[in-house]
Design a protein around this motif. Structure first.
Motif, short mmCIF file in Angstrom:
data_model
loop_
_atom_site.label_atom_id
_atom_site.label_comp_id
_atom_site.label_asym_id
_atom_site.label_seq_id
_atom_site.Cartn_x
_atom_site.Cartn_y
_atom_site.Cartn_z
N ILE A 187 5.73 8.93 4.57
CA ILE A 187 5.79 7.29 4.47
C ILE A 187 7.13 6.63 4.73
O ILE A 187 7.25 5.63 5.45
N LYS A 246 0.95 -1.17 0.06
CA LYS A 246 -0.07 -0.07 0.05
C LYS A 246 0.93 1.40 -0.04
O LYS A 246 0.69 2.24 -0.83
N GLU A 247 1.99 1.15 0.72
CA GLU A 247 2.81 2.23 1.02
C GLU A 247 3.74 2.60 -0.40
O GLU A 247 3.60 3.80 -0.96
N GLN A 259 4.62 13.94 1.72
CA GLN A 259 3.92 12.98 2.04
C GLN A 259 4.74 11.63 1.85
O GLN A 259 4.68 10.73 2.54
N ALA A 295 2.14 6.90 -6.65
CA ALA A 295 1.03 7.73 -7.09
C ALA A 295 1.37 9.30 -6.91
O ALA A 295 1.09 10.09 -7.82
N TYR A 296 2.17 9.56 -5.66
CA TYR A 296 2.60 10.88 -5.59
C TYR A 296 3.56 11.25 -6.53
O TYR A 296 3.74 12.39 -6.91
N GLU A 344 1.28 4.22 -2.56
CA GLU A 344 1.04 5.47 -2.45
C GLU A 344 2.15 6.27 -3.07
O GLU A 344 2.04 7.59 -3.47
N ILE A 345 3.45 6.07 -2.56
CA ILE A 345 4.69 6.49 -3.21
C ILE A 345 4.66 6.86 -4.63
O ILE A 345 4.84 7.86 -5.18
N TYR A 356 3.40 16.76 -1.75
CA TYR A 356 3.72 15.44 -2.16
C TYR A 356 4.79 14.80 -1.86
O TYR A 356 5.12 13.88 -1.24
#
Length: 145
Positions: free
Chosen positions: A61, A8-9, A57, A15-16, A12-13, A54
């Motif tokens: 993470i 998941k992380e 973020q 996507a950022y 997310e990374i 971003y």
């Protein structure tokens, strides 16, 4: 179905990072269309603050990941405060993030702990396997005669 936290992380990374690339491209167009130095400076300022969110973020993470790994190994890392060179307060997220120095220090501590554990495990393996090997060789010699 739940997605494991690490995956998941990573998602997310990624996507950022895609969002940052998109913003970079959009602001490249804005900068190319800026006619005056004032407009260029405004576009650069907006670009900086929009992408900073971003980047922070992603840093948060990575900080959570390192702190989790350190806690799993029962390692103590310094408390998050403004006096520590390892931590900084995020301007966008209002949370504590490891600085570059902090990340490298925590990674160094984690690597050292893994190395110490590996050495300890190999020492114990040598203590156990050495006598068993000798015992097996004596047994095979006796059995052969």
């Amino acid at each position: 179905m739940t997605i494991p936290l690490q995956i998941k992380e990573l998602l997310e990374i990624e996507a950022y990072r895609r969002t940052i690339k998109t913003l970079d491209h959009a602001y490249d167009v804005d900068l190319a269309n800026a006619c005056t130095p004032v407009e260029r400076e405004k576009a650069q300022y907006r670009h900086y603050w929009e992408t900073l969110l971003y980047y922070e973020q992603i840093a948060e993470i990575k900080t959570r990941r390192l702190v989790r790994k350190a806690e799993r190994l029962n390692l103590s890392i310094g408390p998050a405060d403004s006096d520590s060179p390892m931590w900084r307060r995020s301007s966008q997220l209002n949370s504590w993030i490891l600085t570059t120095v902090g990340c490298s220090e925590v990674q160094k501590i984690i690597r050292k702990e893994y190395k110490d554990r590996r050495e300890r495990d190999t020492t114990w393996a040598g203590v156990i396997i050495g006598p068993l090997t000798r015992l097996a060789s004596v047994w095979l010699v006796e059995r052969g005669q």
